[in-house]
Write an enzyme that holds these catalytic residues in place. Structure first.
Site, PDB file in Angstrom:
ATOM      1  N   HIS A   1      -1.767  -5.327   1.627  1.00 12.43           N
ATOM      2  CA  HIS A   1      -3.091  -6.003   1.679  1.00 12.43           C
ATOM      3  C   HIS A   1      -2.888  -7.672   1.201  1.00 12.43           C
ATOM      4  CE1 HIS A   1      -7.035  -7.199   0.403  1.00 12.43           C
ATOM      5  NE2 HIS A   1      -6.471  -7.826  -0.616  1.00 12.43           N
TER       6      HIS A   1
ATOM      7  N   ARG B   1      -0.859 -14.559   4.848  1.00 15.71           N
ATOM      8  CA  ARG B   1      -1.700 -13.750   5.913  1.00 15.71           C
ATOM      9  C   ARG B   1      -0.854 -13.885   7.201  1.00 15.71           C
ATOM     10  NH1 ARG B   1      -6.611 -10.521   4.864  1.00 15.71           N
ATOM     11  NH2 ARG B   1      -6.982 -10.657   7.041  1.00 15.71           N
TER      12      ARG B   1
ATOM     13  N   THR C   1      -5.123  -7.439  10.997  1.00 19.56           N
ATOM     14  CA  THR C   1      -5.551  -6.189  10.439  1.00 19.56           C
ATOM     15  C   THR C   1      -5.136  -5.151  11.127  1.00 19.56           C
ATOM     16  OG1 THR C   1      -7.336  -7.390   9.387  1.00 19.56           O
ATOM     17  CG2 THR C   1      -7.705  -4.929   9.449  1.00 19.56           C
TER      18      THR C   1
ATOM     19  N   PHE D   1     -15.351   3.729   8.014  1.00 15.30           N
ATOM     20  CA  PHE D   1     -14.037   4.265   7.583  1.00 15.30           C
ATOM     21  C   PHE D   1     -13.906   4.135   6.123  1.00 15.30           C
ATOM     22  CE2 PHE D   1     -13.831  -0.123   9.349  1.00 15.30           C
ATOM     23  CZ  PHE D   1     -13.470  -0.929   8.541  1.00 15.30           C
TER      24      PHE D   1
ATOM     25  N   ARG E   1       3.039  -6.380   9.510  1.00 16.06           N
ATOM     26  CA  ARG E   1       1.950  -5.158  10.026  1.00 16.06           C
ATOM     27  C   ARG E   1       2.398  -4.700  11.338  1.00 16.06           C
ATOM     28  NH1 ARG E   1      -3.782  -7.473   7.589  1.00 16.06           N
ATOM     29  NH2 ARG E   1      -3.881  -6.305   5.796  1.00 16.06           N
TER      30      ARG E   1
ATOM     31  N   LYS F   1       0.944  -1.253   0.281  1.00 16.50           N
ATOM     32  CA  LYS F   1       0.100  -0.092   0.068  1.00 16.50           C
ATOM     33  C   LYS F   1       0.749   1.193   0.057  1.00 16.50           C
ATOM     34  CE  LYS F   1      -3.606  -2.278   2.639  1.00 16.50           C
ATOM     35  NZ  LYS F   1      -4.725  -1.944   3.848  1.00 16.50           N
TER      36      LYS F   1
ATOM     37  N   ASN G   1      -1.678  -0.388   7.651  1.00 20.47           N
ATOM     38  CA  ASN G   1      -1.066  -1.605   7.910  1.00 20.47           C
ATOM     39  C   ASN G   1      -0.116  -2.027   6.693  1.00 20.47           C
ATOM     40  OD1 ASN G   1      -3.140  -2.250   6.263  1.00 20.47           O
ATOM     41  ND2 ASN G   1      -4.337  -3.438   7.729  1.00 20.47           N
TER      42      ASN G   1
END
Ligand code: IDP
Ligand code: MG
Length: 167
Positions: free
Chosen positions: A125, A91, A97, A58, A108, A10, A122
């Site tokens: 993705h 993951r 998250t 959000f 993260r 990101k 974070n």
């Protein structure tokens, strides 16, 4: 049986120069990279990507976040990883998250933060299940951009489509 997973670095990850660190961490999985590119994210693409969160308070902020409005970095790096248990492996490496709840050694946990506005920045993705991965990979990539055949595709002939080619 192999699985595919969409990874996005990101805009905060790019701004903080974390690309190399994140790719190194992901290489621990021994999965194969089958597609990679830089993408300038339109509002439409961001909204489609996060369509399942459109009723969340959000939502507007994560659309701006993915577009790079919060980081003055209007791009993300998109990758597809492939291999055994790709989704779980990625993951697990990414962590929870909420970056404050993510294990401190996870991506993260190491690099994420919660903004004063309450957004979880974070850094990455990672698709969370095979059907989400398929939807997202088809959204971010064309069949030609992936070096293996992940999903059924067909050849079509398109006429009068305007596109840029090398001059
Ligand atoms: P995921 O990225 O771990 O799959 P999702 O629930 O799909 O989590 O949420 C997408 C993104 O929206 C998160 O990565 C995070 O940036 C942001 N987000 C999710 N839940 C919250 C929240 O409760 N507050 C603020 N931001 C959130
Ligand atoms: Mg998600």
């Amino acid at each position: 049986m192999g699985q595919s997973v969409l990874i996005l670095i990101k805009p905060d990850g790019l701004k903080k120069s974390l690309t190399g660190n994140i790719l190194s961490r992901l290489s621990e999985t021994k999965l194969e990279i089958v597609a990679a590119k830089m993408v300038r994210v339109s509002k439409e693409l961001a909204e489609e990507h996060y369509q399942q969160l459109k009723d969340k308070p959000f939502f507007a902020e994560i659309i701006k976040y993915l577009q790079g409005d919060l980081h003055d970095r209007k791009k993300v790096m998109a990758l597809v990883y492939w291999g055994a248990e790709a989704i779980k492996k990625c993951r697990d490496l990414a962590g929870s998250t909420n970056p404050e709840e993510a294990e401190s050694t996870s991506i993260r946990g190491s690099y994420g933060r919660i903004t004063t506005g309450g957004i979880y920045e974070n850094v990455v993705h990672v698709s969370s299940n095979p059907s989400e991965a398929e939807r997202e990979i088809k959204l971010w990539f064309t069949p030609d951009e992936i070096i293996v055949d992940l999903y059924a595709a067909k050849d079509i002939i398109q006429k009068e489509i305007k596109k840029k080619v090398w001059a």
